[in-house]
Design a protein around this motif. Structure first.
Motif, PDB file in Angstrom:
ATOM      1  N   VAL A   3       0.849  -1.182   0.000  1.00 41.38           N
ATOM      2  CA  VAL A   3       0.000   0.000   0.000  1.00 41.38           C
ATOM      3  C   VAL A   3       0.883   1.230   0.000  1.00 41.38           C
ATOM      4  CG1 VAL A   3      -1.733   1.278   1.298  1.00 41.38           C
ATOM      5  CG2 VAL A   3      -1.762  -1.214   1.316  1.00 41.38           C
ATOM      6  N   VAL A   4       0.632   2.135  -0.894  1.00 40.94           N
ATOM      7  CA  VAL A   4       1.343   3.414  -0.876  1.00 40.94           C
ATOM      8  C   VAL A   4       0.316   4.472  -0.504  1.00 40.94           C
ATOM      9  CG1 VAL A   4       2.668   5.079  -2.209  1.00 40.94           C
ATOM     10  CG2 VAL A   4       2.920   2.656  -2.670  1.00 40.94           C
ATOM     11  N   LYS A   5       0.504   5.082   0.664  1.00 41.23           N
ATOM     12  CA  LYS A   5      -0.435   6.112   1.111  1.00 41.23           C
ATOM     13  C   LYS A   5      -0.057   7.442   0.466  1.00 41.23           C
ATOM     14  CE  LYS A   5      -2.485   3.506   4.226  1.00 41.23           C
ATOM     15  NZ  LYS A   5      -3.895   3.280   4.423  1.00 41.23           N
ATOM     16  N   LYS A   6      -1.040   8.139  -0.012  1.00 38.23           N
ATOM     17  CA  LYS A   6      -0.799   9.467  -0.570  1.00 38.23           C
ATOM     18  C   LYS A   6      -0.807  10.481   0.571  1.00 38.23           C
ATOM     19  CE  LYS A   6      -0.759   8.139  -4.815  1.00 38.23           C
ATOM     20  NZ  LYS A   6       0.509   8.087  -5.516  1.00 38.23           N
ATOM     21  N   PRO A   7      -0.021  11.532   0.465  1.00 36.65           N
ATOM     22  CA  PRO A   7      -0.031  12.521   1.531  1.00 36.65           C
ATOM     23  C   PRO A   7      -1.398  13.193   1.636  1.00 36.65           C
ATOM     24  CG  PRO A   7       1.333  13.248  -0.306  1.00 36.65           C
ATOM     25  CD  PRO A   7       0.893  11.868  -0.614  1.00 36.65           C
ATOM     26  N   ALA A   8      -1.757  13.581   2.868  1.00 35.08           N
ATOM     27  CA  ALA A   8      -3.034  14.254   3.069  1.00 35.08           C
ATOM     28  C   ALA A   8      -3.037  15.583   2.323  1.00 35.08           C
ATOM     29  CB  ALA A   8      -3.242  14.490   4.549  1.00 35.08           C
ATOM     30  N   PRO A  15      -7.408  10.742   6.021  1.00 35.28           N
ATOM     31  CA  PRO A  15      -6.931   9.385   5.753  1.00 35.28           C
ATOM     32  C   PRO A  15      -7.456   8.410   6.811  1.00 35.28           C
ATOM     33  CG  PRO A  15      -5.181  10.754   6.658  1.00 35.28           C
ATOM     34  CD  PRO A  15      -6.339  11.652   6.420  1.00 35.28           C
ATOM     35  N   VAL A  17      -6.441   6.573   9.006  1.00 32.99           N
ATOM     36  CA  VAL A  17      -5.374   6.262   9.939  1.00 32.99           C
ATOM     37  C   VAL A  17      -5.643   7.072  11.199  1.00 32.99           C
ATOM     38  CG1 VAL A  17      -2.897   6.566  10.342  1.00 32.99           C
ATOM     39  CG2 VAL A  17      -3.678   5.755   8.138  1.00 32.99           C
ATOM     40  N   THR A  18      -5.359   6.481  12.350  1.00 28.84           N
ATOM     41  CA  THR A  18      -5.533   7.203  13.613  1.00 28.84           C
ATOM     42  C   THR A  18      -4.708   8.489  13.596  1.00 28.84           C
ATOM     43  OG1 THR A  18      -5.673   5.057  14.667  1.00 28.84           O
ATOM     44  CG2 THR A  18      -5.355   6.948  16.118  1.00 28.84           C
ATOM     45  N   GLN A  19      -5.329   9.595  13.939  1.00 26.21           N
ATOM     46  CA  GLN A  19      -4.598  10.871  13.943  1.00 26.21           C
ATOM     47  C   GLN A  19      -4.715  11.548  15.305  1.00 26.21           C
ATOM     48  OE1 GLN A  19      -2.842  12.662  10.852  1.00 26.21           O
ATOM     49  NE2 GLN A  19      -2.485  10.559  11.433  1.00 26.21           N
ATOM     50  N   PRO A  20      -3.674  12.260  15.716  1.00 27.44           N
ATOM     51  CA  PRO A  20      -3.726  12.926  17.018  1.00 27.44           C
ATOM     52  C   PRO A  20      -4.677  14.132  16.972  1.00 27.44           C
ATOM     53  CG  PRO A  20      -1.702  13.494  15.882  1.00 27.44           C
ATOM     54  CD  PRO A  20      -2.397  12.485  15.036  1.00 27.44           C
TER      55      PRO A  20
ATOM     56  N   SER B 239       0.260   6.488  11.880  1.00 26.74           N
ATOM     57  CA  SER B 239      -0.244   7.792  12.300  1.00 26.74           C
ATOM     58  C   SER B 239       0.851   8.859  12.179  1.00 26.74           C
ATOM     59  CB  SER B 239      -0.737   7.694  13.742  1.00 26.74           C
ATOM     60  OG  SER B 239      -1.129   8.955  14.208  1.00 26.74           O
ATOM     61  N   GLY B 245       2.759  13.559   6.315  1.00 24.15           N
ATOM     62  CA  GLY B 245       2.668  13.459   4.852  1.00 24.15           C
ATOM     63  C   GLY B 245       3.743  12.581   4.238  1.00 24.15           C
ATOM     64  N   GLU B 247       4.750   9.087   2.664  1.00 20.78           N
ATOM     65  CA  GLU B 247       4.160   7.885   2.057  1.00 20.78           C
ATOM     66  C   GLU B 247       5.012   6.677   2.446  1.00 20.78           C
ATOM     67  OE1 GLU B 247       3.536   8.575  -2.187  1.00 20.78           O
ATOM     68  OE2 GLU B 247       3.889  10.683  -1.753  1.00 20.78           O
ATOM     69  N   TRP B 248       4.446   5.492   2.314  1.00 23.03           N
ATOM     70  CA  TRP B 248       5.258   4.322   2.638  1.00 23.03           C
ATOM     71  C   TRP B 248       4.941   3.141   1.752  1.00 23.03           C
ATOM     72  CZ3 TRP B 248       1.389   5.975   6.055  1.00 23.03           C
ATOM     73  CH2 TRP B 248       0.349   5.075   6.306  1.00 23.03           C
TER      74      TRP B 248
END
Lengths: 54, 484
Positions: A3-8, A15, A17-20, B239, B245, B247-248
């Motif tokens: 999986v390649v996540k795109k930047p927000a 996204p 994903v858990t965020q603070p 997180s 920002g 990516e991985w």
């Protein structure tokens, strides 16, 4: 599967994903809160060092 | 009078040599053989690699220190161990090639030998990997590599200031790499520095790792108790990256690094490719290639060393499937089963198997992160072996060995997420035991002792540890009061 996540990006849904929260982010950089955490982290380190050197 | 030879002045070797010198009277000879003339506090190389520290801040020369504390120092690379001596003498000895002699070997006899040689940085495992000839990526494994990486990083920053967009790739250069934590720290520092230089919006940052999940770190990941939940570490790592920002790509077996491009194989067998302007990719580790011979010159290398080149110690090296791996497979004394006078610590000892679940691809490739044997664990192993040898010298061969099982070590790690007294940040992680034990703990580890948090305090702690461990390694007054 890889999986390649795109930047927000602004105006996109957040996204999955858990965020603070803003409060968590403020606490992470607050000098007063972090001075207290620094003391606690040092105590935690002492406990771990004792365990490591048994 | 006993003679102890230590191979390698890294974190484990320095812990062993300084403690041995403290424990044993000067009549006992202690010899350090190391190809490095300087000691390097490797955990701070990530700060050198982004240009906020110089090499001189993470290194110091060893010769004046060893002269002051009474350790013989031979600058050179060990090549072979002769634990039974040779035809002319039954005294064990090690062969080494002194620096600057053009390959002429010398020998150093010993009563006890500590192999703390660390790794061979195996850039050759992936075509195009590394900063050397034919390489297209940077490294922060040594201070010298980190200085080179820093120059390339700052050039990319300058291009961004001129308006160019840049892609930064950070991670692991092969499926079997270890030290994912160092790459994790470096990518977070790259992001932090791009922000500090005011060019973050012009940079794409991608983390490429062989871990099956982010936050695995070669220890099978960890579970953390947080706000009434027990949460796996990959949630926190994802997180942190999403917040910044970054990516991985996970589970990547990097197959090739070309000029400005990178190709990998994924766990499902598919291929991925990225173009980049800057790549910092850590190499896999291998043993340094030490050979071993008996008194007749017969090759003992296969008995003393694993096929990876790391030295066998008191671990269970029997072939086992993933489900049969046990914490009891891991060593306790770091003594060679072949010869009680030989020990191996830090990266130099051969792990019996990984801790993380291996990835098997449809093409038949098996890979995955290797357990880290660096930092605190390396220093604790070095100190444990030094205590054992000091007792063997003082009390005789019947003295019991000190035990500090690798599997049940308590570990602390402070992973920098950016430097700065007011704006810095670091993740402080503690873990017990190091190797998960699902028979003893529901989540593999003790949730009271396995913790993680991120914040400015972590950065202060990391900065404090930087100076504290350099002070200890220099054997300044009171150094032995500072624990490993």
């Amino acid at each position: 599967m890889t999986v390649v996540k795109k930047p927000a990006v602004p105006n996109q849904p957040p996204p999955l994903v858990t965020q603070p929260t803003r409060r968590s982010l403020r606490r992470r950089q607050s000098v007063l809160v972090q001075l207290w955490r620094f003391l606690m982290l040092n105590l935690r380190m002492v406990r771990m060092i004792r365990k490591a050197h048994r | 009078m006993a003679k102890i030879v230590i191979l390698g002045a890294g974190i484990a070797g320095q812990a062993a040599v300084t403690l041995l010198r403290k424990k044993l009277p000067r009549k006992h000879e202690i010899v350090m053989i190391s190809p490095n003339e300087e000691w390097n506090w490797v955990p701070s190389n990530i700060w050198v690699g982004v240009g906020i520290m110089g090499a001189e801040q993470v290194c110091f020369p060893l010769a004046p220190l060893y002269e002051r504390i009474g350790v013989e120092f031979r600058v050179g690379a060990a090549t072979a161990i002769h634990p039974e001596g040779d035809a002319s003498s039954s005294r064990p000895f090690v062969e080494y090639v002194p620096a600057g002699t053009g390959g002429e070997t010398r020998r150093e006899s010993f009563d006890f030998l500590v192999n703390a040689t660390g790794p061979k940085l195996n850039f050759g495992a992936t075509p195009g990997l590394g900063p050397g000839e034919g390489g297209h990526s940077w490294s922060v494994c040594t201070a010298e590599h980190a200085v080179e990486a820093s120059a390339a990083f700052l050039e990319a920053v300058e291009r961004m200031k001129r308006g160019e967009e840049q892609t930064f790739v950070v991670g692991m250069g092969h499926g079997s790499c270890t030290c994912e934590g160092a790459a994790f720290e470096y990518v977070l520092n790259v992001e932090h520095e791009l922000k500090r230089h005011g060019v973050r919006e012009k940079g794409r940052i991608v983390f490429v790792t062989n871990e099956p999940e982010l936050g695995d770190f070669g220890v099978g990941g960890l579970f953390l108790r947080h706000e009434g939940y027990v949460t796996p570490s990959h949630f926190f790592a994802e997180s942190l990256f999403t917040e910044r920002g970054i990516e991985w790509v996970k589970g990547a077996n990097v197959m090739e690094v070309g000029p400005g491009r990178l190709a990998w194989e994924s766990p499902d067998g598919s291929e991925g490719e990225l173009t980049h302007d800057f790549a910092m990719l850590l190499p896999p580790f291998a043993g340094v290639g030490l050979q071993a011979y008996d008194r007749n010159g017969e090759d003992l290398t296969d008995r003393l060393f694993a096929p990876s080149g790391f030295q066998r110690v008191d671990a269970d090296y029997g072939a086992k499937a993933f489900g049969e791996w046990s914490p009891r497979d891991w060593p306790e004394t770091y003594q060679s089963p072949h010869d009680p006078r030989l020990f191996a610590v830090g990266i130099a000892f051969a792990p019996p198997h990984p801790v993380s679940r291996p990835i098997r691809t449809p093409r038949g490739h098996t890979y995955g992160p290797t357990v880290p044997r660096t930092g605190m664990t390396a220093a604790v192993m070095g100190a444990t072996v030094a205590e054992s040898i000091a007792d063997l010298v003082r009390k005789g061969p019947e003295a019991p060995l000190h035990r500090n099982p690798f599997a049940t070590m308590a570990v602390a790690c402070v992973a920098s997420a950016g430097a700065g007294f007011r704006l810095g940040s670091a993740a402080t992680i503690t873990m017990y035991p190091l190797v998960p034990d699902y028979e003893r703990y529901e989540y593999g580890r003790d949730l009271e002792s396995t913790t993680g948090e991120i914040g400015l305090a972590g950065h202060w702690l990391k900065y404090l540890l930087h100076y504290l461990f350099l002070y200890k390694a220099r054997c300044r007054p009171g150094w032995s009061l500072i624990p490993e």
